[in-house]
Design an enzyme around this catalytic site. Sequence first.
Site, short mmCIF file in Angstrom:
data_model
loop_
_atom_site.label_atom_id
_atom_site.label_comp_id
_atom_site.label_asym_id
_atom_site.label_seq_id
_atom_site.Cartn_x
_atom_site.Cartn_y
_atom_site.Cartn_z
N ASP A 27 -21.47 32.00 -36.47
CA ASP A 27 -22.97 32.97 -37.05
C ASP A 27 -23.50 32.12 -38.21
OD1 ASP A 27 -23.01 34.95 -35.09
OD2 ASP A 27 -21.30 35.67 -35.96
N ASP A 167 -22.84 40.48 -28.58
CA ASP A 167 -22.61 40.15 -29.88
C ASP A 167 -22.54 41.30 -30.91
OD1 ASP A 167 -21.71 39.08 -32.20
OD2 ASP A 167 -23.27 37.42 -32.09
ZN ZN Z 1 -23.28 35.83 -33.48
#
Ligand code: ZN
Length: 210
Positions: A27, A167
């Site tokens: 991320d 997610d």
């Molecule tokens: Zn992510």
Amino acid sequence: MLSADFLKLGEEIDMINESDADWFHLDVMDGRFVPNISYGMPIIAQMKKRATKTFDVHLMVVDPERYLEDFKKAGADYLTVHYETGYHIHRTLTSIRALGMKAGLSINPHTPVEMVQDIIQDIDLLLVMSINPGFGGQKFLPLTFNKIRQAKELINKAGASTLIEIDGGVTLENAGDILAAGADVLVAGNTVFSAQDPKDAIKRLKQAGK
Ligand code: ZN
């Protein structure tokens, strides 16, 4: 990997290498598209040297088209940008593929699935956010289930091979239902790294779909 212990990152990567996990999910946050700032290309490039699995890089950054080549060089196999970041997302997706990566597109909870309908053939990975990105410790939003079913229908109708990735807030308790709704890929951070036995948590997540 955002939930990993960065003081023992090498061991954490080895654990994922040895586990049943298929991919690394990375991320990247810029402090603008989302409030937090995470890590960028140099850290990813270092991790890539030790990792033995696919790198799934999720860009939560404004103007992602500025960085496509940099993330290719850092080792991204899948590169995902957010629908909400651009006027020319289709061009960005095309550029990602032209660089030899799989093209991912992510939609925030407020973005309807049908917004991606016309470009679904150009998306390898559709990342449906199941929380609002950038804030930790959030609960899975139940509205996601409907979005997964809509996305699956849209993909099947188009005859596309796009994978659906979820997610945010994925746990051992809800993983089975998420997969049953039609998701192909689950991202799990806290569920894995906060577990007593992370490898076992990964194994149980994988078994949730069977
Ligand atoms: Zn992510």
